[in-house]
Design an enzyme around this catalytic site. Sequence first.
Site, PDB file in Angstrom:
ATOM      1  N   HIS A  23       3.936  -5.485  -6.747  1.00  0.00           N
ATOM      2  CA  HIS A  23       3.952  -5.073  -5.339  1.00  0.00           C
ATOM      3  C   HIS A  23       5.220  -4.278  -5.027  1.00  0.00           C
ATOM      4  CE1 HIS A  23       0.523  -7.641  -4.092  1.00  0.00           C
ATOM      5  NE2 HIS A  23       0.952  -8.410  -5.081  1.00  0.00           N
ATOM      6  N   ASP A  79       2.441  -5.400   3.442  1.00  0.00           N
ATOM      7  CA  ASP A  79       1.505  -5.600   2.342  1.00  0.00           C
ATOM      8  C   ASP A  79       0.311  -6.431   2.822  1.00  0.00           C
ATOM      9  OD1 ASP A  79       0.468  -5.566  -0.239  1.00  0.00           O
ATOM     10  OD2 ASP A  79       2.354  -6.112  -1.180  1.00  0.00           O
TER      11      ASP A  79
END
Length: 505
Positions: free
Chosen positions: A34, A143
Site C-alpha cells: 500500500h 486507502d
Amino acid sequence: MENTQDQKKININVQERDHDIPHIAILPCPGMGHLIPHLELAKRLCNYHGIQVTFFVYLTEASAAQSQYLIAHPLPESLHVYHLPPRDISTFVTDFTDIQTRICIIIRESLPDVESYIVNSHHKEHTGISNTGVSPVNVLIADFFATDSFDIADKIGIPKYIFFCPAADLLLFIIYFPILDSQVQGEFVDLKEPIKIPGCKPLQPRDLVDPVRNRKTDAYNWFLHHASRFQLADGVLINTSQDLEPKTIKALREDPALRQLGTPRIYPVGPLIKPSSAKVMKDEDSYITARINQQPEDSVIFVSFGSGGTLSAEQTTESAWGLELSRKRFIWVVRKPVEADASAAFFSVGNEENNPNEYLPHEYQNRINGVGLLVTTWAPQTELLGHSSVEVETTEHLFILCPVIMELWQYFMSSLKVCWEMPFQFNSLMLGWRLGGVNARVRMVWQLLPFAICWEVWNERNRRVHGGRAKTNYELQIAIKQWIHLRSSNTDIFKHYSASQILHQ
C-alpha cells in the site's frame, strides 16, 4: 470545493482564502504493497502539480522494510512524511487475527492522531504548522480500509477521495457488495450459480477474495463496513488507465445500476509504478543487478510472493527442489516459512532474522551456486522485471491459460462428461476443485486430475525449456491417465481397470 455534476477533473483548489497552494493529506493502509503506490501518487502530485502533500506513515507494527524504503528514496521538498505514533493494539488482536482485521484496527487506533494533525493545520496558532509555511489540509485521499477517516474530512468540511490500487474489476465488486450482502442468504462460497454484478462478468464463488469467503469472521465485517462507505467519497482515483481496463471503467461511470447506488466519480490516474532508482540502489541491490547483467536474454526466472507472502515449510522445500531441478537460472526472494498464515510477513518483512540455511534443503545454496540467487530482504523488483534477462512466468499462464493445458482440461472434462468453468486464478482452481452428485469412480478421478495434469504439464514445460522432445497432446493424455492409474489401482474402485479404462463410463 465547487463540485458540479459536469465537473471534468478533481478541483483541489479549495479554501483559497487560506492559502494559494493546495495541501493534500494521503492516508494509506499499513504495508509495503500500500505504501509504495500511495507514495508514488504523492510524489507525482508534488512534482507535476506543485501541490503540498502530507503522507501519513504508521509506526504501529511497522516493518524494517518500510523505514529502509523511506530513507533510501529521496522525496520532493513539498512532500512531508508524518509518522503516526505507535499504538498498543494488543488488547484487540491475537496471533490468530487475520491480516485485514489487524490492518483496520491499526488504522482505527491511529485516526485520533490523523485528526489532530489535520485539525491543527487549520489553526494559525499551531506553531508546528504555521511556522513551517505548510498550508491547511484541504483534501483527504484515503486507502480502501481507511474510509473511517471520512468523518474527519466531514468535520472540517473538506473533500475526501479514495485511492484504489487493485484492478478496477474489484472496485466493481466492492461497490456492489453491500447489495449482495443483503440479498444472499448463507455463505457466498456455497452458491451454485455465478454471482452477477453489474458491468462485470459473472463471478464464480470460488474466485471470491479471502475476506468475504466466511461471513462469520471479523475480516468480512470490516470489508462490508468499508465497502458500504465508498459512496460517501467525492471520487475514486484508480491505479489504472482507460487503455488497460476500458470496459470496466465505462461500467463504473455509466452503468445505470451502479449510478443508482451513488457510485462516486472515477478518475483513472495510473498505472503508478515505482521508477527505477539506480542512484539510490543499496550494495545488495547492486550485486543482484550485476549478477543478472551477466545472464543471457530471457534466461532468469524471478520468484516472489509479495512483500508479506510466506509459504509453509513443506511448500518452501517443494519450491526449492522445483527450482533446483528445473536447471533454470533464478532469483528467489525467500522468506522464513510460516505454517499458519500465508501473509505472516506482512508486518515483519525486513525485521526478522532470515537465514535460508536453517530451513532450505541441506547444502542447497552450494548446489545452486552460479545458477540460483537467494534474496533474503528486499529485491529491486522494478529493475529486475525490466531487465531483458528476466523471464516472467506465472502459474496462471502455465496451468490454466497456455494452449497445451487448456486442451488437456477440455479433453478430460469432456471425457468425464463434466461441465465446469475454469477460474482465472490457480489458487481458486485448487481450492474450488470439488464435484458432487457423481459416482465414486468419477469422484476419485476428479480428485486426482488437477495434480496429474499440472505434474505432467510441469514436466513437459521443463522438457521444452531444456531442449528435450516435446510430447504431443495425445502422449500427455496417456501420461496423465497412467499417473492417475498408478495412484488409484490399489483401490477397490479401480482394482481391475487398466490405465486406458479409467475414463470409461
